[in-house]
Design a protein around this motif. Structure first.
Motif, PDB file in Angstrom:
ATOM      1  N   ASP A  66       1.139   3.014  12.724  1.00 29.87           N
ATOM      2  CA  ASP A  66       1.524   3.467  11.457  1.00 29.87           C
ATOM      3  C   ASP A  66       0.756   2.753  10.408  1.00 29.87           C
ATOM      4  O   ASP A  66       0.706   1.864  10.454  1.00 29.87           O
ATOM      5  CB  ASP A  66       2.779   3.441  11.403  1.00 29.87           C
ATOM      6  CG  ASP A  66       3.645   4.730  11.962  1.00 29.87           C
ATOM      7  OD1 ASP A  66       3.144   5.662  11.854  1.00 29.87           O
ATOM      8  OD2 ASP A  66       4.797   4.577  12.478  1.00 29.87           O
ATOM      9  N   LEU A  67       0.697   3.921   9.260  1.00 29.95           N
ATOM     10  CA  LEU A  67       0.278   3.212   8.040  1.00 29.95           C
ATOM     11  C   LEU A  67       1.360   3.412   6.892  1.00 29.95           C
ATOM     12  O   LEU A  67       2.159   4.438   7.037  1.00 29.95           O
ATOM     13  CB  LEU A  67      -0.940   3.982   7.681  1.00 29.95           C
ATOM     14  CG  LEU A  67      -2.118   3.673   8.626  1.00 29.95           C
ATOM     15  CD1 LEU A  67      -3.458   4.474   8.428  1.00 29.95           C
ATOM     16  CD2 LEU A  67      -2.845   2.236   8.579  1.00 29.95           C
ATOM     17  N   LEU A  68       1.378   2.517   6.127  1.00 28.59           N
ATOM     18  CA  LEU A  68       2.544   2.375   5.275  1.00 28.59           C
ATOM     19  C   LEU A  68       1.895   1.959   3.615  1.00 28.59           C
ATOM     20  O   LEU A  68       1.156   0.989   3.626  1.00 28.59           O
ATOM     21  CB  LEU A  68       3.556   1.357   5.381  1.00 28.59           C
ATOM     22  CG  LEU A  68       4.813   1.323   4.897  1.00 28.59           C
ATOM     23  CD1 LEU A  68       5.696   2.385   5.270  1.00 28.59           C
ATOM     24  CD2 LEU A  68       5.528   0.050   5.656  1.00 28.59           C
ATOM     25  N   MET A  69       2.354   2.857   2.692  1.00 31.33           N
ATOM     26  CA  MET A  69       1.932   2.361   1.248  1.00 31.33           C
ATOM     27  C   MET A  69       3.125   1.506   0.790  1.00 31.33           C
ATOM     28  O   MET A  69       4.210   2.140   0.383  1.00 31.33           O
ATOM     29  CB  MET A  69       1.751   3.761   0.360  1.00 31.33           C
ATOM     30  CG  MET A  69       1.013   3.308  -0.999  1.00 31.33           C
ATOM     31  SD  MET A  69       1.013   4.800  -2.014  1.00 31.33           S
ATOM     32  CE  MET A  69      -0.359   5.638  -1.193  1.00 31.33           C
ATOM     33  N   CYS A  70       2.750   0.379   0.306  1.00 31.90           N
ATOM     34  CA  CYS A  70       3.718  -0.504  -0.156  1.00 31.90           C
ATOM     35  C   CYS A  70       3.096  -1.705  -0.818  1.00 31.90           C
ATOM     36  O   CYS A  70       2.019  -2.203  -0.184  1.00 31.90           O
ATOM     37  CB  CYS A  70       4.601  -0.937   0.919  1.00 31.90           C
ATOM     38  SG  CYS A  70       6.239  -1.623   0.264  1.00 31.90           S
TER      39      CYS A  70
END
Lengths: 90, 208
Positions: free
Chosen positions: B103-107
């Motif tokens: 999974d990729l996450l913008m943070c």
């Protein structure tokens, strides 16, 4: 995004866990949806499979409101009316 | 399953660079030989990849994220603040058909709140944005039981990280020195290769 992310992810603002998920579009994985925090009332969009877990000061009001309008029929009323940091009523 | 370090390196070589690397974020593509060396060390010497839940902070175009998944990690979450980098990383994940385990996450690291077994990270060295490296160490130790973090190879940096990590409730368990040969990435890289020493720190939380 896969559902198992919910097991390890907390709200970036208030650290509440777990977040609540509502899926709008799902293929092999969740393409579009929203993550909602019961703790602080914030919502975070999932766009093109990627959850955007940004703090308030890095969010764009216009883009966020467009997202809310796009999924208005699917979103819970509390997000549309009182969601943080942006909603469609306040 | 990958059977040799050179096989891993050949696969990682297929991962593209940033379209427009941002100096402020100190973005550069970790060269495939160094990435393979790091992943091999983590996966084989320390058995910290296979079957584990891994987080990659500042994942960029997904070199270590994809690499960890290729090395048999059960689940990998790549985190970055930069949208163009994440979209590149997504392409990499699809190319290697790792979509069911990544999974990729913008943070940003300051706000990130995840809990995983192992963190691998190649943070900014804190040259452009002061103390950016500290924010990553703090976030890494908060998120992972074991943290692998890449920093400038320097005696002063070693001293600093040792005590900084101790203050955060962790312990530097081992250091792997590496040399990185970077093709010119920024305008001030005048030579054919920009070469520099780095140290990969293995940090364990809560053992002091």
């Amino acid at each position: 995004m896969k559902r198992r992310l919910l097991e390890i992810l907390a709200c970036p603002m208030c650290k509440h866990h777990p977040l609540e998920l509502k899926v709008f579009d799902e293929k092999q994985e969740i393409e579009e949806g929203v993550l909602m925090c019961e703790g602080c009332g914030r919502w975070y969009p999932i766009i093109e499979t990627i959850p955007h877990m940004l703090p308030d000061d890095l969010r764009e009001e216009i883009e966020d409101k467009d997202f809310l309008k796009k999924w208005k029929k699917e979103l819970p009323k509390r997000v549309l009316a009182k969601g943080k940091p942006f909603n469609l009523e306040e | 399953m990958i059977t040799s370090k050179s096989e891993l390196e050949i696969l990682l070589e297929r991962i593209g660079n940033f379209d427009a690397p941002k100096l402020k974020l100190e973005q550069y593509r970790l060269p495939a030989p160094a990435a393979a060396e790091i992943l091999w060390y983590i996966g084989l010497r320390h058995k910290d990849l296979e079957g584990r839940i891994v987080g990659d902070l500042g994942c960029g175009t997904g070199m270590l994220t994809a690499g960890a998944a290729l090395m048999g990690a059960d689940y990998v979450v790549g985190v970055d603040i930069d949208a163009p980098a994440l979209s590149k990383a997504r392409g990499v994940v699809e190319k290697f058909r790792l979509g069911d385990r990544v999974d990729l996450l913008m943070c940003g690291v300051n706000d990130l709140s995840i809990s995983v077994d192992v963190i691998i990270q190649n943070p900014p060295f804190g040259i452009r944005e002061r103390e950016a490296d500290r924010a990553f160490l703090k976030a890494g130790i908060r998120a992972g039981q074991t943290v692998y973090s890449l920093h400038r190879g320097d005696e002063g940096v070693r001293k600093f990280i040792g005590s900084y990590v101790r203050d955060l409730g962790g312990k530097v368990d081992e250091i792997l020195p590496l040399n990185i040969k970077l093709p010119p990435t920024y305008h001030f890289h005048k030579k054919k290769f920009h070469e520099f020493d780095v140290d990969l720190y293995r940090i364990v939380r809560g053992t002091c």
